[in-house]
Design a protein around this motif. Structure first.
Motif, PDB file in Angstrom:
ATOM      1  N   GLN A 198       0.828  -1.210   0.000  1.00  0.00           N
ATOM      2  CA  GLN A 198       0.000   0.000   0.000  1.00  0.00           C
ATOM      3  C   GLN A 198       0.864   1.264   0.000  1.00  0.00           C
ATOM      4  N   VAL A 199       1.918   1.265   0.807  1.00  0.00           N
ATOM      5  CA  VAL A 199       2.741   2.485   0.840  1.00  0.00           C
ATOM      6  C   VAL A 199       3.504   2.640  -0.484  1.00  0.00           C
ATOM      7  N   GLY A 200       3.901   1.533  -1.070  1.00  0.00           N
ATOM      8  CA  GLY A 200       4.569   1.594  -2.373  1.00  0.00           C
ATOM      9  C   GLY A 200       3.649   2.210  -3.417  1.00  0.00           C
ATOM     10  N   VAL A 201       2.403   1.718  -3.463  1.00  0.00           N
ATOM     11  CA  VAL A 201       1.438   2.229  -4.437  1.00  0.00           C
ATOM     12  C   VAL A 201       1.176   3.714  -4.187  1.00  0.00           C
ATOM     13  N   ARG A 202       1.074   4.081  -2.889  1.00  0.00           N
ATOM     14  CA  ARG A 202       0.805   5.495  -2.541  1.00  0.00           C
ATOM     15  C   ARG A 202       1.884   6.406  -3.114  1.00  0.00           C
ATOM     16  N   TYR A 203       3.111   5.918  -3.173  1.00  0.00           N
ATOM     17  CA  TYR A 203       4.211   6.737  -3.703  1.00  0.00           C
ATOM     18  C   TYR A 203       4.539   6.379  -5.152  1.00  0.00           C
ATOM     19  N   ASN A 204       3.555   5.727  -5.827  1.00  0.00           N
ATOM     20  CA  ASN A 204       3.701   5.459  -7.262  1.00  0.00           C
ATOM     21  C   ASN A 204       4.932   4.611  -7.581  1.00  0.00           C
ATOM     22  N   ALA A 205       5.143   3.566  -6.802  1.00  0.00           N
ATOM     23  CA  ALA A 205       6.317   2.712  -7.014  1.00  0.00           C
ATOM     24  C   ALA A 205       6.269   2.081  -8.402  1.00  0.00           C
ATOM     25  N   LEU A 206       7.424   1.960  -8.998  1.00  0.00           N
ATOM     26  CA  LEU A 206       7.540   1.247 -10.268  1.00  0.00           C
ATOM     27  C   LEU A 206       7.220  -0.230 -10.041  1.00  0.00           C
ATOM     28  N   SER A 207       7.671  -0.761  -8.896  1.00  0.00           N
ATOM     29  CA  SER A 207       7.363  -2.153  -8.577  1.00  0.00           C
ATOM     30  C   SER A 207       7.297  -2.321  -7.065  1.00  0.00           C
ATOM     31  N   VAL A 208       6.525  -3.305  -6.620  1.00  0.00           N
ATOM     32  CA  VAL A 208       6.569  -3.761  -5.225  1.00  0.00           C
ATOM     33  C   VAL A 208       6.965  -5.233  -5.287  1.00  0.00           C
ATOM     34  N   ASP A 209       7.985  -5.599  -4.530  1.00  0.00           N
ATOM     35  CA  ASP A 209       8.658  -6.882  -4.764  1.00  0.00           C
ATOM     36  C   ASP A 209       8.621  -7.783  -3.533  1.00  0.00           C
ATOM     37  N   HIS A 210       8.649  -9.066  -3.800  1.00  0.00           N
ATOM     38  CA  HIS A 210       8.550 -10.168  -2.841  1.00  0.00           C
ATOM     39  C   HIS A 210       7.113 -10.664  -2.821  1.00  0.00           C
ATOM     40  N   LEU A 211       6.229 -10.068  -1.978  1.00  0.00           N
ATOM     41  CA  LEU A 211       4.791 -10.384  -2.009  1.00  0.00           C
ATOM     42  C   LEU A 211       4.493 -11.848  -1.668  1.00  0.00           C
ATOM     43  N   GLU A 212       5.343 -12.437  -0.820  1.00  0.00           N
ATOM     44  CA  GLU A 212       5.065 -13.824  -0.421  1.00  0.00           C
ATOM     45  C   GLU A 212       3.836 -13.893   0.475  1.00  0.00           C
ATOM     46  N   ARG A 213       3.533 -12.784   1.171  1.00  0.00           N
ATOM     47  CA  ARG A 213       2.396 -12.799   2.101  1.00  0.00           C
ATOM     48  C   ARG A 213       1.459 -11.646   1.760  1.00  0.00           C
ATOM     49  N   THR A 214       0.421 -11.962   1.006  1.00  0.00           N
ATOM     50  CA  THR A 214      -0.539 -10.925   0.618  1.00  0.00           C
ATOM     51  C   THR A 214      -1.956 -11.454   0.744  1.00  0.00           C
ATOM     52  N   GLY A 215      -2.897 -10.534   0.927  1.00  0.00           N
ATOM     53  CA  GLY A 215      -4.324 -10.868   0.928  1.00  0.00           C
ATOM     54  C   GLY A 215      -5.026 -10.009  -0.112  1.00  0.00           C
ATOM     55  N   ASP A 216      -6.363  -9.963  -0.020  1.00  0.00           N
ATOM     56  CA  ASP A 216      -7.127  -9.206  -1.018  1.00  0.00           C
ATOM     57  C   ASP A 216      -6.813  -7.714  -0.965  1.00  0.00           C
ATOM     58  N   ALA A 217      -6.438  -7.218   0.227  1.00  0.00           N
ATOM     59  CA  ALA A 217      -6.159  -5.775   0.346  1.00  0.00           C
ATOM     60  C   ALA A 217      -5.026  -5.376  -0.604  1.00  0.00           C
ATOM     61  N   GLU A 218      -4.055  -6.270  -0.775  1.00  0.00           N
ATOM     62  CA  GLU A 218      -2.908  -5.930  -1.631  1.00  0.00           C
ATOM     63  C   GLU A 218      -3.322  -5.913  -3.112  1.00  0.00           C
ATOM     64  N   THR A 219      -4.086  -6.925  -3.525  1.00  0.00           N
ATOM     65  CA  THR A 219      -4.493  -6.918  -4.945  1.00  0.00           C
ATOM     66  C   THR A 219      -5.395  -5.707  -5.226  1.00  0.00           C
ATOM     67  N   GLU A 220      -6.257  -5.375  -4.270  1.00  0.00           N
ATOM     68  CA  GLU A 220      -7.121  -4.192  -4.442  1.00  0.00           C
ATOM     69  C   GLU A 220      -6.281  -2.928  -4.570  1.00  0.00           C
ATOM     70  N   ALA A 221      -5.267  -2.816  -3.701  1.00  0.00           N
ATOM     71  CA  ALA A 221      -4.422  -1.608  -3.716  1.00  0.00           C
ATOM     72  C   ALA A 221      -3.692  -1.467  -5.057  1.00  0.00           C
ATOM     73  N   LEU A 222      -3.369  -2.599  -5.681  1.00  0.00           N
ATOM     74  CA  LEU A 222      -2.568  -2.563  -6.917  1.00  0.00           C
ATOM     75  C   LEU A 222      -3.409  -2.310  -8.170  1.00  0.00           C
ATOM     76  N   ARG A 223      -4.694  -2.614  -8.090  1.00  0.00           N
ATOM     77  CA  ARG A 223      -5.550  -2.516  -9.273  1.00  0.00           C
ATOM     78  C   ARG A 223      -5.577  -1.073  -9.817  1.00  0.00           C
ATOM     79  N   GLY A 224      -5.388  -0.960 -11.132  1.00  0.00           N
ATOM     80  CA  GLY A 224      -5.471   0.360 -11.771  1.00  0.00           C
ATOM     81  C   GLY A 224      -4.266   1.256 -11.541  1.00  0.00           C
ATOM     82  N   THR A 225      -3.176   0.694 -11.027  1.00  0.00           N
ATOM     83  CA  THR A 225      -1.982   1.525 -10.780  1.00  0.00           C
ATOM     84  C   THR A 225      -0.901   1.237 -11.827  1.00  0.00           C
ATOM     85  N   GLU A 226       0.156   2.017 -11.761  1.00  0.00           N
ATOM     86  CA  GLU A 226       1.298   1.822 -12.674  1.00  0.00           C
ATOM     87  C   GLU A 226       2.332   0.878 -12.064  1.00  0.00           C
ATOM     88  N   THR A 227       2.047   0.330 -10.880  1.00  0.00           N
ATOM     89  CA  THR A 227       3.040  -0.454 -10.124  1.00  0.00           C
ATOM     90  C   THR A 227       3.009  -1.926 -10.551  1.00  0.00           C
TER      91      THR A 227
END
Ligand code: NIG
Ligand code: FE
Length: 411
Positions: free
Chosen positions: A253-282
């Motif tokens: 979420q903080v990565g997306v908030r700052y328009n990250a080019l990528s957020v990496d690892h993501l071994e532990r994610t739930g629906d909140a993470e996929t929702e946060a990423l939808r429609g972004t440039e990340t």
């Protein structure tokens, strides 16, 4: 200089100009031409066609002899500038200690920082270039490299200078990331170190392309991350961040908030993470080599793709959690352990990984105008076999910027 590749069984990974990443269903598509030729002019892809199109004249002809031609692999997340290795910790791990326990005992990243401090810049460069050559021989043509084993202003700049030297001397396309916030440096309080990283930013930005923070449990908080990313933004550094490896850290979420080019690892994610990423440039980027080595969960790549997102895969090549830069193995793990189809895994290790390091306008697909960063395979290979027969040599030759690379093919 015009070079014509002829007798290509399948030209694989054709992407129309202007398409810089693939998401959702598009991850299933791989553009191909059978019985193809490819023209390279002055290091760039100039044209291609099938058997019905007349082959152009060229100064030099390469007979692919029925091999496949595909884009070189892109590795958007590595830590390959490090000194020595951590084989002692490998034994600790075998004896049952976790990554966090090894780090808490002063091992892990701090151990690498101590070693790096004692190693000269020339020696660091020499050691890192051996890894670059190894990666190229396995088919990688673009590499993002992070700092983060310096952990004080002098040693972080030493690392960034080494990465810059690799950028100028290696035939691979290199991007550099300032990861001062990899762990709290020795002699600092947590708060003092976060401030020190912010203070290092202007000088780091003279050499780095991106800024990274290890936003995870036991390392840096969401608040620390926001502060550091703001300091990065003030110096023109877009973020690429380490998130959700050890916990659902809020890093995505903080990565997306700052328009990250990528957020990496993501071994532990739930629906909140996929929702946060939808429609972004990340670009969500998963690192199956570290899941494999640490025995932690693999990223939920299929769920991400079903949610309409893209996925990149990278190696995370580093001495502590992924001591391999073999992107073909990463692709195989994507298929075997994450149940990605070979087409999805291929898109994840080429165009999308190029996007995740900000170079998909330059490489990562067969597209006129892009660098001719290519793998020519032996005859009889296809994407499925590359993942399935995951350690059988398949590379006949790697070409970077149109030039054949003579490091041998250690694949
Ligand atoms: O991406 N997660 C943080 N950093 C590295 C590990 C670095 C190390 O252990 O040396 C990683 O896994
Ligand atoms: Fe990493």
């Amino acid at each position: 200089m015009r070079t014509l590749f002829k007798n290509i069984s399948t030209l694989t990974g054709i992407v129309p100009e202007g398409v810089l990443r693939k998401e959702g269903r598009a991850m299933d598509e791989v553009g191909t031409v059978e019985n193809a030729w490819l023209l390279v002019e002055d290091g760039l892809i100039a044209a291609f066609g099938g058997h019905s199109e007349k082959m152009p004249e060229a100064d030099e002809v390469v007979d692919a002899d029925g091999g496949m031609v595909m884009p070189a692999l892109c590795d958007s997340h590595t830590h390959i500038v490090y000194a020595g290795c951590r084989d002692g910790e490998f034994l600790d791990k075998i004896n049952g200690l976790s990554y966090e326990e090894i780090a808490a005992r002063g091992g892990g990243i701090l151990n690498s920082a101590d070693l790096l401090h004692r190693t000269s810049e020339d020696d660091l460069y020499r050691q890192a270039m051996e890894r670059v050559r190894e990666m190229i021989s396995k088919g990688t043509g673009a590499i993002e490299i992070k700092s983060g084993y310096g952990l004080n202003p002098e040693d972080e700049m030493k690392m960034l200078r080494v990465i810059d030297r690799i950028k100028r001397t290696s035939p691979a396309l290199i991007r550099s990331t300032f990861l001062g916030a990899h762990a709290v440096g020795r002699g600092y309080t947590h708060e003092g170190y976060v401030q020190a990283v912010c203070d290092m930013m202007p000088e780091a930005a003279t050499l780095a392309d991106y800024v990274d923070v290890f936003c995870d449990e036991g390392f840096f908080t969401v608040e620390d991350t926001a502060r550091i990313l703001e300091a990065g933004a003030a110096c023109g550094l877009p973020p690429k961040i380490h998130a959700n490896e050890l916990a659902e850290s809020g890093g995505v979420q903080v990565g997306v908030r700052y328009n990250a080019l990528s957020v990496d690892h993501l071994e532990r994610t739930g629906d909140a993470e996929t929702e946060a990423l939808r429609g972004t440039e990340t670009m969500p980027t998963m690192l199956p080599g570290s899941s494999f080595f640490l025995g932690i969960p693999y990223g939920r790549a299929k769920d991400f793709i079903n949610a309409g997102l893209g996925i990149a895969l990278a190696s995370d090549y580093n001495p502590g959690s992924s001591p391999s830069g073999d992107m073909r193995f990463v692709m195989a793990l994507g298929c075997i352990r994450m149940r990605l189809t070979p087409a999805r895994a291929f898109n994840a290790v080429t165009l999308n990984s190029a996007y995740a390091m900000g170079v998909s306008n330059l490489t990562g697909s067969i597209t006129p105008g892009k660098r001719a960063d290519l793998i020519l395979t032996f005859p009889g290979w296809n994407l499925t076999k590359i993942a399935y027969l995951h350690h059988t040599p398949f590379i006949n030759k790697v070409y970077l910027n149109g030039n054949p690379i003579d490091y041998g093919t250690d694949n």
